[in-house]
Every structure is written in C-alpha cells, then in structure tokens.
Design an enzyme around this catalytic site. Structure first.
Site, short mmCIF file in Angstrom:
data_model
loop_
_atom_site.label_atom_id
_atom_site.label_comp_id
_atom_site.label_asym_id
_atom_site.label_seq_id
_atom_site.Cartn_x
_atom_site.Cartn_y
_atom_site.Cartn_z
N ASN A 1 46.91 39.11 45.73
CA ASN A 1 45.75 39.52 46.53
C ASN A 1 44.99 38.35 47.17
O ASN A 1 44.33 38.53 48.19
CB ASN A 1 44.80 40.42 45.72
CG ASN A 1 44.35 39.78 44.43
OD1 ASN A 1 44.88 38.75 44.00
ND2 ASN A 1 43.37 40.37 43.78
N GLU B 1 43.44 34.45 34.10
CA GLU B 1 42.57 35.56 34.48
C GLU B 1 43.48 36.75 34.72
O GLU B 1 44.34 36.73 35.61
CB GLU B 1 41.77 35.21 35.74
CG GLU B 1 40.68 36.22 36.05
CD GLU B 1 41.13 37.27 37.03
OE1 GLU B 1 41.43 38.39 36.55
OE2 GLU B 1 41.19 37.01 38.22
N CYS C 1 40.39 41.84 41.33
CA CYS C 1 40.09 41.84 39.90
C CYS C 1 38.61 42.15 39.66
O CYS C 1 38.25 42.72 38.64
CB CYS C 1 40.44 40.49 39.28
SG CYS C 1 42.21 40.15 39.28
#
Length: 498
Positions: free
Chosen positions: A171, A266, A300
């Site tokens: 992304n 992450e 996210c």
C-alpha cells in the site's frame, strides 16, 4: 513514463521485464523467469519483474557485506549528502514513479504523487536527523556508581548493525521502503530491499534514484521474486543483521524464524474509533469517512471499527451516510476516492466478511456492490461481536459500527482485539480523552482525529500482534544501530579541578 528516459536501463524492452538491482547494476535473473504484476483495475498483467534465484540472493548478501565495511568508514556528512541528493532526484521524477503506483496498486493519481514527494522529504529529514543523533556520543565516569573512584572513563557511541533487510507492503511501496532505507544508510548499514509484488516496479524506480545519486556499488540492492522461492531464504539468511518489515501475518512467521537479530515490525491493526456523547458529531462524521475510506480502506491506520454511544449513533450514521454519498468510485487514473482493491483475493476476503455480517443481521446502510476488484463503500450498522467484521481487518472500503452503552464497553472491545496499532477517541472533555487513551492497549491514540501514520518523524508502533519495536525517523535510526563502549582505565583516580 515508467521504464523510459533516465529509467530506461532498469527495463529489458526485448523481454518486457524490469531488471533487479545488484552491485550497482541492473541485471536479468539467471532463472529466465518473471513474476507478473496484475493491474487491479483491468485485472490483466501490466508489468513483469525478475524472479531472482537463491544464488543471486547469496551474491547480493556477499556484496552488501563488503560494501558495508567501506560505508561504515564514510563520514556522516558524506552519507547525508548522498541521501539529500537521492531525495532531490526522487522528487524530480515523481511523475513516472506515481504512474507505477496508479497501475500497480490502484492508488489515486494525486495520492500517488503525494507519496513520492513525502518520501523525498522523509529521506532528507532522515539525513539531517542522522547527522545530529549519530554525531553525539556519551561519556560516563565510574564514581557515579557506589564504591568506585573516578578511575574509569566510558566512551559510548552508536555503530552500524551490518546488513538490513527491508520488506515494505503493497500500500505504500515507496514511502514505507524509504522509511527503512534512509535510516539504515545514514546509520552506516548496507540495505537489501525485497519489495512487494504489487508495487515492485514503483520500488525499482525509487531504487534507481538512489543509484543515480551515486551510492557505492553493492551497498543497496533490490531483489524481486516469488516469496515461496526467496522469501524465507532472505529472512533466514545468515548475512542479514536486522529485518524491518511492514505487512500482515507473514511478519509473525518471520519473527519466529529470524534468530537473534533486531526486528522492526508493523503488522496491521483493527483501529477502533470510540465516540462519546459530548463529541463534535460533524467532526466525528468527517473523520470516520476520511479514516475509514481513504485509499479504499487499504491502510494499517484506517478506522476499522466505530464504537459509538447509542444515544448519538443514529445522528452520526446519517451524517456519515451523507458524506459517503459524495465519495467518487472508479479508476485511480480519474483520481477517484474509492478505487479497486489490490487483488481479487483481497476483494473475495472482504466480500466474505460482508456476507457473514449479512447472514448474522447487520444493517446495510448502502447496497453491497462489487465489480471485479472494485467494491463500493459500505457502512454496516448494528454490528455485533459475533460477526467476523467486528474483529478481522478487512483492508477495504467496508466499515462496521458497534453501538455501545458505556465507555468501558468500548474500551473492552478495543482491548479484546489481538491487534493494538492505533485508535482514536472523540470527546470535548480532554480529561476523559486522556483517561481513555491510557486505558486503550494501542501504540498510538489520536484525540479528536482519525488514526494516521505521521508526520514521519512521530513515533509509530503497535502492541500485541500489531508489531515489534517502534518506527518514526529517530526511532528507526536508533533501531538500526548498536551501542559500543570503550573504557579508559586511569592509573589513579582523577577529578576535574580536584
């Protein structure tokens, strides 16, 4: 555009495949195989990249190890100078890189340009921050600890880890790549990039900007290929001294296999938005739409579940529906708000969550509509905890609303999640906001704003299954170094002015 002009050497026009980058050169893989990159909008092959072999990975690692030793002896100001140069080149060539983002990951055109410019700014900021924090050491004297005289001086400094493996997500394949590359380089490390398949060509163009800046051969490498063939081989490679990964569940598997090296990870979130009765409801609605549906929810830090006091839920739902009606839906080239999700399997997963909610009685505020990878924005009201959408991360333009009757109920749902990346709370009472923030088990809590990553120098971290360590420019630099001490032993205690 992509693969032309200054980027011509990264493309094999005869085979119509982009090359990989190793030892300062753009190369074809000995495998003679390629990996197709599917355009999310057309669902047809748009680009192809090299399918690198394990032997080619070995050569990259060997070259990185040699180059890193020389780079560690390069003055900080020189490292920073090259990073500033790369940043300028990156921003100068934002158009072809943004074009790749539009075609590979269906990022809206304006957002694609913004990502590249932001990435250049991040690289420059990292160069300046690195010079500041790595230019300082620490002196300790022994008599501050009981029982000691001042007979020892300890000089501590920050030194490189060695070779950093960077694995960004689809992304933000440029921004979340440079957020790993720049800290690694300013700290004196070598860098091996394994870009995501969707986003690989944008990443290759970005790497060429570093090549044009004049970094030493072997210091930066970019290998493309199938995760099944080189994924584990890379993450378990003995030549890797640190892994910085952004993505999903794959990160958990990596953490179990990586061994005794520093990890920065992450891994996604189920970011909760808690709305109290005293909140500014217009502000709430605007942030729910922005937070839940920007880039089709494929972030996210997107709002993934709204936990709203029942007494104001009806009013907020109507305001949100009104704003959602103004969202444009279509191809990224038209700069639409909602564009196709990245893959057909992603769209199928999202649809599965929607159908589960439908079967269990959720209220559909809009008709569910899908064409290929394109899913129209959908708000689900009266979602209950027994629905999958209440807990799972859709990574798409579908947002559940759970009505609550107390703040404690909202906090409980937030903390019951296995994720803990970000959350947000809307209230006009700052005292309540701070108390709720303290109670939420997330790496960051936004007060009266949707979750967000950035500005890029802010700390960014997740708790529980959302990650390991902390990002943000300063934290990333410090994560990619280790402390070394040199102790000077004096023949007798010595006190300044004593």
């Amino acid at each position: 555009m992509a693969g032309n002009g200054v980027f011509a050497e990264i493309y094999d026009g005869e085979a119509e495949v982009y090359k990989y980058y190793a030892e300062g050169e753009w190369r074809k893989s000995s495998s003679a195989k390629s990996v197709s990159i599917i355009n999310p909008t057309t669902r047809k092959t748009h680009f192809k990249v090299q399918a690198c072999t394990q032997e080619e990975v070995n050569k990259v690692m060997d070259a990185a190890k040699v180059a890193q030793k020389a780079w560690a002896r390069t003055p900080l100001w020189k490292r920073a100078e090259l990073l500033h140069k790369a940043a300028a080149i990156l921003k100068d060539h934002k158009a072809p890189i943004a074009h790749c983002l539009v075609k590979e990951i269906a990022k809206p055109a304006k957002d694609a340009v913004t990502e590249v410019v932001r990435s250049g700014d991040l690289v420059s900021y990292t160069a300046e921050e690195g010079v500041r924090i790595l230019g300082e050491g620490k002196l300790l004297v022994s008599d501050s600890f009981p029982g000691n005289e001042r007979s020892k001086y300890c000089l501590s400094s920050k030194i490189p880890l060695g070779v950093v493996l960077a694995i960004p997500p689809f992304n933000y394949p440029v921004n979340l790549a440079v957020s790993k590359i720049a800290p690694a380089l300013i700290a004196g490390n070598a860098l091996v990039l394994k870009p995501p398949t969707q986003g690989a060509v944008a990443a290759l163009h970005m790497i060429h900007c570093f090549h044009l800046a004049g970094f030493p051969k072997g210091l930066i490498s970019c290998v493309t290929g199938k995760g099944s063939e080189i994924g584990d081989f890379l993450t378990m490679h003995p030549g890797v001294n640190c892994i910085s990964f952004t993505g999903g569940d794959t990160g958990i598997a990596i953490s179990k296999k990586a061994g005794m090296i520093p990890l920065q990870m992450e891994l996604g979130g189920k970011d909760a938005c808690i709305v109290l009765e005293d909140a500014d409801l217009d502000l709430v609605a605007a942030n729910i739409v922005k937070g839940g549906f920007s880039y089709s929810g494929q972030r996210c830090t997107a709002v993934k579940v709204v936990l709203i006091m029942d007494s104001v839920a009806d009013e907020v739902v109507e305001k949100v529906k009104s704003k959602m009606g103004k969202l444009t839906v279509g191809p990224p080239e038209d700069d639409c708000d909602i564009t196709p999700v990245v893959t057909e399997s992603s769209a199928n997963f999202i649809e599965g969550l929607v159908m589960d909610a439908k079967e269990k009685g959720a209220t559909f505020c809009q008709e569910y509509r899908r064409e290929g990878n394109l899913i129209w924005p959908l708000l689900l009201d009266h979602v209950r905890p027994d629905m999958r959408i209440a807990w799972e991360e859709p990574f798409g333009p579908v947002l559940p609303i759970i009505r609550i009757h107390s703040v404690e109920e909202g906090i409980h749902h937030c903390n019951a999640s296995n994720f803990g990346l970000q959350g947000c709370v809307f209230t006009s009472d700052i005292n309540k906001a701070i108390m709720i923030s303290d109670a939420m088990e997330t790496g960051t809590v936004q007060i009266n704003s949707a979750p967000a990553r950035g500005p890029d120098h802010f700390p960014f971290q997740g708790l529980k299954d959302s990650g390991i360590g902390s990002q943000g420019i300063t934290n990333s630099i410090n994560m990619m170094v280790k402390v070394k001490s040199t102790v000077i032993n004096l023949p007798a205690p010595s006190y300044t002015m004593g």
